[in-house]
Scaffold this active site. Structure first.
Site, mmCIF file in Angstrom:
data_model
loop_
_atom_site.group_PDB
_atom_site.id
_atom_site.type_symbol
_atom_site.label_atom_id
_atom_site.label_comp_id
_atom_site.label_asym_id
_atom_site.label_seq_id
_atom_site.Cartn_x
_atom_site.Cartn_y
_atom_site.Cartn_z
ATOM 1 N N HIS A 129 41.131 45.564 38.050
ATOM 2 C CA HIS A 129 42.399 45.177 38.349
ATOM 3 C C HIS A 129 43.579 45.736 37.617
ATOM 4 O O HIS A 129 44.534 45.509 37.462
ATOM 5 C CB HIS A 129 42.087 43.627 37.844
ATOM 6 C CG HIS A 129 41.221 42.860 38.589
ATOM 7 N ND1 HIS A 129 40.078 42.515 38.401
ATOM 8 C CD2 HIS A 129 41.444 42.355 39.655
ATOM 9 C CE1 HIS A 129 39.464 41.773 39.332
ATOM 10 N NE2 HIS A 129 40.487 41.672 40.001
ATOM 11 N N LYS A 189 42.310 49.575 47.594
ATOM 12 C CA LYS A 189 41.175 48.178 48.017
ATOM 13 C C LYS A 189 42.354 47.086 48.121
ATOM 14 O O LYS A 189 43.236 47.125 47.689
ATOM 15 C CB LYS A 189 40.424 47.800 46.922
ATOM 16 C CG LYS A 189 39.557 46.781 47.375
ATOM 17 C CD LYS A 189 38.826 46.015 46.226
ATOM 18 C CE LYS A 189 37.886 44.881 46.627
ATOM 19 N NZ LYS A 189 37.645 43.937 45.571
ATOM 20 N N LYS A 202 44.269 40.575 46.444
ATOM 21 C CA LYS A 202 45.361 39.788 46.342
ATOM 22 C C LYS A 202 46.022 40.264 44.980
ATOM 23 O O LYS A 202 47.259 40.235 45.170
ATOM 24 C CB LYS A 202 44.874 38.264 46.148
ATOM 25 C CG LYS A 202 45.894 37.250 45.834
ATOM 26 C CD LYS A 202 46.607 37.094 47.383
ATOM 27 C CE LYS A 202 47.954 36.272 47.321
ATOM 28 N NZ LYS A 202 48.638 36.249 48.832
ATOM 29 N N HIS A 209 42.088 36.424 52.434
ATOM 30 C CA HIS A 209 42.903 37.701 53.211
ATOM 31 C C HIS A 209 41.833 38.310 53.881
ATOM 32 O O HIS A 209 40.647 37.967 54.057
ATOM 33 C CB HIS A 209 43.596 38.330 52.105
ATOM 34 C CG HIS A 209 42.704 39.098 51.158
ATOM 35 N ND1 HIS A 209 41.865 40.014 51.348
ATOM 36 C CD2 HIS A 209 42.407 38.976 50.023
ATOM 37 C CE1 HIS A 209 41.329 40.569 50.304
ATOM 38 N NE2 HIS A 209 41.457 39.928 49.258
ATOM 39 N N CYS A 221 38.087 39.316 36.626
ATOM 40 C CA CYS A 221 36.860 39.591 36.968
ATOM 41 C C CYS A 221 36.101 38.334 36.436
ATOM 42 O O CYS A 221 34.934 38.294 36.956
ATOM 43 C CB CYS A 221 36.092 40.634 36.387
ATOM 44 S SG CYS A 221 36.859 42.189 36.889
ATOM 45 N N CYS A 228 37.288 40.856 31.102
ATOM 46 C CA CYS A 228 38.517 40.918 32.159
ATOM 47 C C CYS A 228 38.528 39.701 32.557
ATOM 48 O O CYS A 228 37.566 38.888 33.278
ATOM 49 C CB CYS A 228 38.384 41.761 33.150
ATOM 50 S SG CYS A 228 39.719 41.587 34.635
ATOM 51 N N CYS A 256 41.303 46.756 32.639
ATOM 52 C CA CYS A 256 40.177 46.780 33.796
ATOM 53 C C CYS A 256 40.219 47.712 34.551
ATOM 54 O O CYS A 256 41.244 48.099 35.365
ATOM 55 C CB CYS A 256 40.332 45.324 34.498
ATOM 56 S SG CYS A 256 39.188 45.096 35.695
ATOM 57 N N HIS A 315 38.076 38.894 52.886
ATOM 58 C CA HIS A 315 37.136 37.918 53.164
ATOM 59 C C HIS A 315 36.614 37.685 54.569
ATOM 60 O O HIS A 315 35.457 37.412 54.709
ATOM 61 C CB HIS A 315 37.764 36.399 52.590
ATOM 62 C CG HIS A 315 38.210 36.701 51.109
ATOM 63 N ND1 HIS A 315 39.896 36.481 50.836
ATOM 64 C CD2 HIS A 315 37.824 37.120 49.968
ATOM 65 C CE1 HIS A 315 39.790 36.871 49.602
ATOM 66 N NE2 HIS A 315 39.025 37.096 48.986
HETATM 67 N N1 MSP Z 1 33.171 34.577 43.652
HETATM 68 C C1 MSP Z 1 32.854 36.047 43.663
HETATM 69 C C2 MSP Z 1 31.430 36.151 44.362
HETATM 70 C C3 MSP Z 1 30.651 35.063 44.030
HETATM 71 S S1 MSP Z 1 28.970 35.456 44.828
HETATM 72 C C4 MSP Z 1 27.703 34.492 44.240
HETATM 73 C C5 MSP Z 1 33.934 37.109 44.164
HETATM 74 N N2 MSP Z 1 34.457 36.310 44.934
HETATM 75 S S2 MSP Z 1 35.980 37.299 45.997
HETATM 76 O O1 MSP Z 1 36.687 36.083 46.330
HETATM 77 O O2 MSP Z 1 36.542 38.101 44.921
HETATM 78 O O3 MSP Z 1 35.291 38.084 46.925
HETATM 79 C C6 MSP Z 1 34.831 39.054 47.035
HETATM 80 C C7 MSP Z 1 34.181 39.569 48.242
HETATM 81 O O4 MSP Z 1 35.122 39.321 49.186
HETATM 82 C C8 MSP Z 1 33.709 40.738 48.213
HETATM 83 O O5 MSP Z 1 32.225 41.117 47.795
HETATM 84 C C9 MSP Z 1 33.698 41.223 49.800
HETATM 85 O O6 MSP Z 1 32.555 40.449 50.439
HETATM 86 C C10 MSP Z 1 34.917 40.291 50.453
HETATM 87 N N3 MSP Z 1 36.105 41.351 50.023
HETATM 88 C C11 MSP Z 1 37.502 40.974 49.280
HETATM 89 N N4 MSP Z 1 38.135 41.819 49.296
HETATM 90 C C12 MSP Z 1 37.921 43.140 50.244
HETATM 91 C C13 MSP Z 1 37.986 44.106 50.689
HETATM 92 N N5 MSP Z 1 39.458 44.823 50.575
HETATM 93 N N6 MSP Z 1 37.338 44.891 51.391
HETATM 94 C C14 MSP Z 1 36.109 44.375 51.794
HETATM 95 N N7 MSP Z 1 35.533 43.198 51.292
HETATM 96 C C15 MSP Z 1 36.336 42.462 50.678
HETATM 97 O O7 MSP Z 1 33.753 38.137 44.059
#
Ligand code: MSP
Length: 508
Positions: free
Chosen positions: A146, A295, A298, A17, A128, A125, A143, A20
């Site tokens: 979440h 925030k 998903k 989304h 997480c 969780c 959590c 990312h």
């Molecule tokens: N898989 C772990 C990260 C492992 S790194 C060794 C993870 N994945 S995640 O799919 O949840 O991605 C989290 C990251 O996605 C956040 O740290 C950020 O970079 C990005 N974001 C996801 N949602 C976001 C927002 N709503 N706003 C800003 N960044 C976002 O955690």
């Protein structure tokens, strides 16, 4: 000079989304900027595929974890080119080469005496894939991120002796105050360390979807240790014929959002210390993209689909909007309305119109050929030191600040057109030299801002620079008066007017 930048590797339990896309776009701006400096760049992104959330999501869909990982990893891989991200490799933690590096390094950590068998009990969780400390747990054993019900878990696990790194970590924070940026995040991480570190589980016994612990195959490594090591493992196999580790390690900057702060600023450096590997230079922590004050995520279901936005407005517009509207490092709300407004007033008007008008006048009054001669010194003064300033800000990962510096000059150029009114000069043959000077100055200003904007708006700046006959994007030529505009050609509108009555993207 080399430059190595990373994004988090994204979980494959859901589709990509805008959140990312945000981090990947930010990393891409840095990667492109450093390439424009002439540096050797490595930009890494990818997917985090092991662990309970993925296994659970696969189970719910009736597919194997590997099938789900293959499917969703592909969607993240496909997102990169759509947002014009120029990653040099896409890592998957199910790559056998990665898994081997994880096993080797964690075996080394164990042999150095940092691993022991113990019993863990705590709130966990599943979303997480993380245990929660008592003081983090929300009312009703939920959590804090979440808001789902936590489970009480007890397991015989291998532990990583994190507590032994309390002192070395405090020393790291004392000696390297820019190791975590911005300052608020540095303080947050340091106060977590000072509050006393406890050992953390290194393996999970009940799970099977992970990297097997080589000395005890009943266990798989806890997904976070597997995941963090991607930043290091990728360099060893990204190119079949070369190990890039010595060229690019340590990483210059890990970009993350604050949700995964503790893993990157506490566990990760401790793990590297335990393995005897040099630490990355910096972790930059950006804020959250918010929708309706929450925030975007998903699990909360309030996401903008980046693919839809790109289909209508183009990737450049999305890149620009995210780094312009939300101050990089802070939280910020995004909405279709503010997107449309920025698109219209800044991209279409400030920059797009400036480009079309300037080029149209050069073509109309001078057949596209500028005559050589002096540039307007007042304007040259307003551009003085701009390239250097942008470079300094980008060294500090001030993506919004650097963009604002450039945009101030875009606005300056618009004022210059109004002040000089070249269409009036064109009516007076006696003022032909003045007209030449104004057109030259405008073209040079446009060239300079476009070279500097190139990392943000790769596609439109490339088209504009081609129309100016000045395709070179090297930063060495980003000084005002340091480049050459060639034969100028008519340009299609860079940011065509959009019908904004239809809504681009709505909360899912
Ligand atoms: N898989 C772990 C990260 C492992 S790194 C060794 C993870 N994945 S995640 O799919 O949840 O991605 C989290 C990251 O996605 C956040 O740290 C950020 O970079 C990005 N974001 C996801 N949602 C976001 C927002 N709503 N706003 C800003 N960044 C976002 O955690």
């Amino acid at each position: 000079m080399s430059f190595y930048v990373t994004t988090p590797i994204y979980y494959v339990n859901a589709a990509p989304h805008l959140g990312h896309a945000y981090t990947t776009i930010a990393a891409d701006v840095l990667a492109r900027h450093h390439r424009q400096r002439g540096e050797e760049v490595f930009f890494l992104t990818g997917t985090d595929e092991h662990g309970e959330p993925v296994a659970d999501a696969a189970h719910a869909l009736g597919v194997t974890p590997q099938e789900l990982a293959d499917r969703n990893s592909e969607r993240f891989r496909a997102l990169a080119p759509r947002i014009e991200a120029t990653n040099d490799f896409f890592i998957r933690t199910t790559d056998p080469q990665h898994m081997k590096v994880v096993q080797d390094i964690l075996t080394r950590v164990r042999e150095a005496g940092h691993v022991y068998m113990g019993k863990y009990e705590g709130w966990y969780c599943p979303k997480c894939a993380d245990f929660k400390a008592e003081n983090e747990v929300e009312e009703g054993e939920r959590c804090p991120i979440h808001h789902v019900q936590l489970t009480r878990e007890q397991e015989d696990n291998y532990f990583f002796a994190l507590s032994a790194f309390q002192e070395p970590l405090e020393r790291l924070y004392a000696e390297q105050e820019d190791w975590v940026v911005p300052r608020t995040r540095y303080n947050e991480a340091l106060s977590f360390i000072r509050s006393g570190l406890r050992d953390v589980p290194l393996s999970r016994h009940k799970l099977t979807w992970g990297v097997p612990v080589p000395w005890d195959p009943e266990h798989v490594f806890y997904v976070w240790f597997d995941a963090l090591l991607n930043y290091y493992s990728a360099l060893s196999y990204a190119r079949p014929d070369a190990d890039l580790t010595s060229t690019f390690w340590p990483a210059d900057v890990h970009l993350i959002a604050k949700d995964i702060l503790r893993f990157h600023t506490v566990y990760w450096p401790a793990l590297l210390m335990a393995a005897g590997i040099e630490l990355p230079r910096r972790v930059f922590v950006h804020g959250y993209l918010l929708m309706d004050g929450e925030k975007m995520s998903k699990s909360l279901g309030n996401v903008l689909d980046p693919f839809e936005v790109i289909d209508r407005f183009g990737a450049d517009a999305l890149r620009f909007y995210l780094l312009r509207d939300v101050s990089f490092g802070q939280d910020g709300s995004v909405s279709t309305a503010s997107f449309e407004q920025r698109y219209e007033s800044e991209l279409a008007n400030d920059y797009g119109n400036l480009a079309s008008r300037t080029i149209a006048m050069i073509v109309r009054y001078r057949d596209g050929a500028l005559r050589e001669g002096p540039l307007d010194s007042t304007l040259a003064g307003d551009f003085d030191g701009l390239g250097e300033r942008v470079g300094v800000l980008l060294d500090e990962v001030e993506l919004t600040g650097a963009l604002e510096e450039i945009w101030t000059r875009v606005r300056r150029l618009n004022r210059y057109v109004e002040e000089q009114a070249p269409w009036k000069l064109a009516k007076d043959p006696a003022r032909a030299d003045d007209l030449d000077r104004v057109l030259r100055t405008l073209a040079e200003g446009l060239r300079v801002v476009s070279v500097l904007l190139h990392a943000y708006l790769p596609d439109s700046t490339e088209r504009l620079l081609a129309a100016l006959g000045a395709p070179d994007t090297a930063l060495a030529r980003a000084g005002f008066g340091e480049g050459e505009v060639g034969q100028v050609r008519v340009l299609e509108p860079l940011f065509p007017k959009q019908d904004t009555t239809e809504t681009t993207a709505t909360p899912a």
